[in-house]
Design a protein around this motif. Structure first.
Motif, PDB file in Angstrom:
ATOM      1  N   GLY A  22       0.846  -1.196   0.150  1.00  0.00           N
ATOM      2  CA  GLY A  22       0.097  -0.127  -0.190  1.00  0.00           C
ATOM      3  C   GLY A  22       0.720   1.274   0.143  1.00  0.00           C
ATOM      4  O   GLY A  22       1.973   1.256   0.099  1.00  0.00           O
ATOM      5  N   ALA A  23       0.062   2.490  -0.359  1.00  0.00           N
ATOM      6  CA  ALA A  23       0.858   3.610  -0.282  1.00  0.00           C
ATOM      7  C   ALA A  23       1.656   4.305   0.725  1.00  0.00           C
ATOM      8  O   ALA A  23       2.488   4.521   0.888  1.00  0.00           O
ATOM      9  CB  ALA A  23      -0.064   4.681  -0.965  1.00  0.00           C
ATOM     10  N   THR A  24       0.609   3.961   1.934  1.00  0.00           N
ATOM     11  CA  THR A  24       1.259   4.504   3.263  1.00  0.00           C
ATOM     12  C   THR A  24       2.465   3.731   3.535  1.00  0.00           C
ATOM     13  O   THR A  24       3.567   4.364   4.210  1.00  0.00           O
ATOM     14  CB  THR A  24       0.223   4.421   4.394  1.00  0.00           C
ATOM     15  OG1 THR A  24      -0.870   4.956   4.007  1.00  0.00           O
ATOM     16  CG2 THR A  24       0.774   4.665   5.785  1.00  0.00           C
ATOM     17  N   ALA A  25       2.383   2.557   3.508  1.00  0.00           N
ATOM     18  CA  ALA A  25       3.914   1.736   3.839  1.00  0.00           C
ATOM     19  C   ALA A  25       4.724   1.940   2.805  1.00  0.00           C
ATOM     20  O   ALA A  25       6.098   2.196   3.348  1.00  0.00           O
ATOM     21  CB  ALA A  25       3.484   0.244   3.767  1.00  0.00           C
TER      22      ALA A  25
ATOM     23  N   PHE B   1       9.915   5.029   1.565  1.00  0.00           N
ATOM     24  CA  PHE B   1      10.771   5.654   0.532  1.00  0.00           C
ATOM     25  C   PHE B   1      10.419   7.253   0.561  1.00  0.00           C
ATOM     26  O   PHE B   1      11.230   8.180  -0.103  1.00  0.00           O
ATOM     27  CB  PHE B   1      10.216   5.426  -0.860  1.00  0.00           C
ATOM     28  CG  PHE B   1      10.483   4.057  -1.496  1.00  0.00           C
ATOM     29  CD1 PHE B   1      11.798   3.919  -2.109  1.00  0.00           C
ATOM     30  CD2 PHE B   1       9.607   3.015  -1.334  1.00  0.00           C
ATOM     31  CE1 PHE B   1      12.127   2.758  -2.535  1.00  0.00           C
ATOM     32  CE2 PHE B   1      10.001   1.734  -2.029  1.00  0.00           C
ATOM     33  CZ  PHE B   1      11.351   1.402  -2.155  1.00  0.00           C
ATOM     34  N   GLY B   2       9.529   7.502   1.634  1.00  0.00           N
ATOM     35  CA  GLY B   2       9.529   9.254   1.659  1.00  0.00           C
ATOM     36  C   GLY B   2       8.033   9.400   1.011  1.00  0.00           C
ATOM     37  O   GLY B   2       7.590   8.974   0.246  1.00  0.00           O
ATOM     38  N   PRO B   3       7.647  10.861   1.539  1.00  0.00           N
ATOM     39  CA  PRO B   3       6.186  11.125   0.822  1.00  0.00           C
ATOM     40  C   PRO B   3       6.157  11.664  -0.338  1.00  0.00           C
ATOM     41  O   PRO B   3       5.064  11.441  -0.894  1.00  0.00           O
ATOM     42  CB  PRO B   3       5.977  12.409   1.936  1.00  0.00           C
ATOM     43  CG  PRO B   3       7.366  12.869   2.244  1.00  0.00           C
ATOM     44  CD  PRO B   3       8.183  11.747   2.327  1.00  0.00           C
ATOM     45  N   ALA B   4       7.273  11.529  -1.377  1.00  0.00           N
ATOM     46  CA  ALA B   4       6.922  12.026  -2.623  1.00  0.00           C
ATOM     47  C   ALA B   4       6.718  10.566  -3.505  1.00  0.00           C
ATOM     48  O   ALA B   4       6.717  10.493  -4.644  1.00  0.00           O
ATOM     49  CB  ALA B   4       8.409  12.355  -3.353  1.00  0.00           C
ATOM     50  N   PHE B   5       6.824   9.284  -2.590  1.00  0.00           N
ATOM     51  CA  PHE B   5       6.670   8.093  -3.726  1.00  0.00           C
ATOM     52  C   PHE B   5       5.394   7.657  -4.175  1.00  0.00           C
ATOM     53  O   PHE B   5       4.229   8.038  -3.611  1.00  0.00           O
ATOM     54  CB  PHE B   5       7.027   6.941  -2.662  1.00  0.00           C
ATOM     55  CG  PHE B   5       7.081   5.867  -3.329  1.00  0.00           C
ATOM     56  CD1 PHE B   5       8.192   5.086  -4.029  1.00  0.00           C
ATOM     57  CD2 PHE B   5       6.153   4.819  -3.377  1.00  0.00           C
ATOM     58  CE1 PHE B   5       8.335   3.807  -4.689  1.00  0.00           C
ATOM     59  CE2 PHE B   5       5.942   3.605  -3.817  1.00  0.00           C
ATOM     60  CZ  PHE B   5       6.885   2.959  -4.656  1.00  0.00           C
ATOM     61  N   LYS B   6       5.303   7.550  -5.363  1.00  0.00           N
ATOM     62  CA  LYS B   6       4.054   7.362  -6.296  1.00  0.00           C
ATOM     63  C   LYS B   6       3.879   5.852  -6.475  1.00  0.00           C
ATOM     64  O   LYS B   6       4.653   5.287  -7.158  1.00  0.00           O
ATOM     65  CB  LYS B   6       3.905   8.099  -7.241  1.00  0.00           C
ATOM     66  CG  LYS B   6       3.811   9.733  -7.061  1.00  0.00           C
ATOM     67  CD  LYS B   6       3.676  10.622  -8.420  1.00  0.00           C
ATOM     68  CE  LYS B   6       3.679  11.954  -7.892  1.00  0.00           C
ATOM     69  NZ  LYS B   6       3.620  12.861  -9.276  1.00  0.00           N
TER      70      LYS B   6
ATOM     71  N   GLU C 174       3.157   4.579 -10.014  1.00  0.00           N
ATOM     72  CA  GLU C 174       4.082   4.372 -10.827  1.00  0.00           C
ATOM     73  C   GLU C 174       4.953   3.449 -10.745  1.00  0.00           C
ATOM     74  O   GLU C 174       5.923   3.234 -11.706  1.00  0.00           O
ATOM     75  CB  GLU C 174       4.758   5.917 -11.108  1.00  0.00           C
ATOM     76  CG  GLU C 174       3.452   6.861 -11.484  1.00  0.00           C
ATOM     77  CD  GLU C 174       4.258   8.454 -11.225  1.00  0.00           C
ATOM     78  OE1 GLU C 174       5.518   8.400 -11.069  1.00  0.00           O
ATOM     79  OE2 GLU C 174       3.809   9.307 -11.551  1.00  0.00           O
ATOM     80  N   ARG C 175       5.306   2.963  -9.436  1.00  0.00           N
ATOM     81  CA  ARG C 175       6.359   2.016  -9.160  1.00  0.00           C
ATOM     82  C   ARG C 175       6.207   0.628  -8.470  1.00  0.00           C
ATOM     83  O   ARG C 175       7.097   0.090  -8.147  1.00  0.00           O
ATOM     84  CB  ARG C 175       7.256   3.111  -8.440  1.00  0.00           C
ATOM     85  CG  ARG C 175       7.908   4.449  -8.971  1.00  0.00           C
ATOM     86  CD  ARG C 175       8.666   5.290  -8.094  1.00  0.00           C
ATOM     87  NE  ARG C 175      10.229   4.471  -8.072  1.00  0.00           N
ATOM     88  CZ  ARG C 175      11.054   4.851  -7.276  1.00  0.00           C
ATOM     89  NH1 ARG C 175      10.929   6.063  -6.519  1.00  0.00           N
ATOM     90  NH2 ARG C 175      12.227   4.212  -7.478  1.00  0.00           N
ATOM     91  N   ARG C 176       5.168   0.539  -8.804  1.00  0.00           N
ATOM     92  CA  ARG C 176       4.675  -0.700  -8.002  1.00  0.00           C
ATOM     93  C   ARG C 176       5.201  -2.030  -8.903  1.00  0.00           C
ATOM     94  O   ARG C 176       5.235  -1.856 -10.106  1.00  0.00           O
ATOM     95  CB  ARG C 176       3.105  -0.899  -7.719  1.00  0.00           C
ATOM     96  CG  ARG C 176       2.126  -0.734  -9.280  1.00  0.00           C
ATOM     97  CD  ARG C 176       0.662  -1.129  -8.957  1.00  0.00           C
ATOM     98  NE  ARG C 176       0.432  -2.744  -8.667  1.00  0.00           N
ATOM     99  CZ  ARG C 176      -0.743  -2.999  -8.619  1.00  0.00           C
ATOM    100  NH1 ARG C 176      -1.742  -2.276  -8.869  1.00  0.00           N
ATOM    101  NH2 ARG C 176      -0.796  -4.529  -8.126  1.00  0.00           N
TER     102      ARG C 176
ATOM    103  N   ALA D 286       7.074  -2.654  -4.111  1.00  0.00           N
ATOM    104  CA  ALA D 286       5.717  -1.789  -3.674  1.00  0.00           C
ATOM    105  C   ALA D 286       4.712  -2.396  -4.081  1.00  0.00           C
ATOM    106  O   ALA D 286       4.772  -2.597  -5.568  1.00  0.00           O
ATOM    107  CB  ALA D 286       5.935  -0.417  -3.598  1.00  0.00           C
ATOM    108  N   THR D 287       3.542  -2.836  -3.649  1.00  0.00           N
ATOM    109  CA  THR D 287       2.223  -3.272  -4.249  1.00  0.00           C
ATOM    110  C   THR D 287       1.255  -2.589  -3.470  1.00  0.00           C
ATOM    111  O   THR D 287       1.316  -1.938  -2.606  1.00  0.00           O
ATOM    112  CB  THR D 287       2.348  -4.706  -4.424  1.00  0.00           C
ATOM    113  OG1 THR D 287       1.174  -5.093  -5.211  1.00  0.00           O
ATOM    114  CG2 THR D 287       2.320  -5.397  -3.016  1.00  0.00           C
TER     115      THR D 287
END
Length: 223
Positions: free
Chosen positions: A145-148, A153-158, A161-163, A191-192
């Motif tokens: 998930g995005a929060t994990a 990776f930091g708050p800018a991670f999307k 785009e990178r899963r 990341a997924t």
């Protein structure tokens, strides 16, 4: 008058850094305000020598009541997805970026509704995740998930785009807040989506297939 620095989980890390000592110490953590309303700390669980650690956002309602990670509906999805991807959950370690359940009461009834942790809470809790990684020393970290993912990776991670691909570890972000527990940076990170996203999806079959496909990448990297 100088302001006192905000407390974080680093203030509660024990001298011993094995998982048993960490779990016991986390039970009394007051590094952020979430402990006030949560039933209990929900620490990680699994194989202490796991090659892969999976980290989610936070415990849910069921996990908060039982004191174990990924034992609710999302945990059932994760179990099935790992099995379909060729990952034996028995040989993994599962945890969350935030160890207390953040929620708001429903307007009616006793149901508690999940609320996404804020950046302050994520940063305050990060020393526990860093200490878990140092104790387990996995080869691979899977962010669910995005929060994990942003916790690592930091708050800018999307995530969109990178899963689903193996990424190099961002050492500075991942180890921020590290204390006496030592450190360990996994060789790769994937990341997924969080398995709860499958339960919320309009097309659950498609969302589930995507989760399994991402986890297969993780499984293949461990083969």
């Amino acid at each position: 008058m100088a302001r006192k620095p905000a407390r974080t989980a680093a203030d509660f890390l024990p001298e011993r850094t094995d998982l048993t000592a960490l779990r016991e110490a986390a039970g009394s953590c007051q590094g952020c305000d979430l402990y006030r309303d949560a039933t209990q700390t929900v620490f990680g669980a699994g194989d202490p020598n796991a090659r892969v650690v999976l980290v989610g956002e936070q415990p849910g309602d069921v996990e908060d009541r039982r004191g174990e990670p990924f034992v609710g509906p999302a945990g059932g999805v994760l179990d099935r997805a790992m099995a379909d991807a060729g990952i034996d959950r028995v040989g993994t370690y599962v945890t969350n970026a935030v160890k207390h359940f953040k929620f708001v009461p429903a307007e009616r009834g006793k149901r508690r509704l999940h609320k996404t942790p804020g950046r302050t809470e994520i940063v305050a809790c990060r020393p526990w995740l860093s200490a878990e990684l140092a104790a387990v020393r996995p080869e691979l970290l899977v962010c669910l998930g995005a929060t994990a993912s942003k916790a690592v990776f930091g708050p800018a991670f999307k995530l969109t785009e990178r899963r689903g691909v193996l990424l190099p570890p961002p050492e500075e972000e991942l180890m921020a807040g590290q204390s006496e527990a030592g450190e360990h940076v996994p060789s790769a990170i994937l990341a997924t989506i969080h398995p709860s996203a499958v339960l919320r999806a309009l097309d659950r079959d498609e969302a589930y297939a995507g989760l399994v496909a991402d986890l297969r990448v993780a499984a293949e990297s461990l083969s």
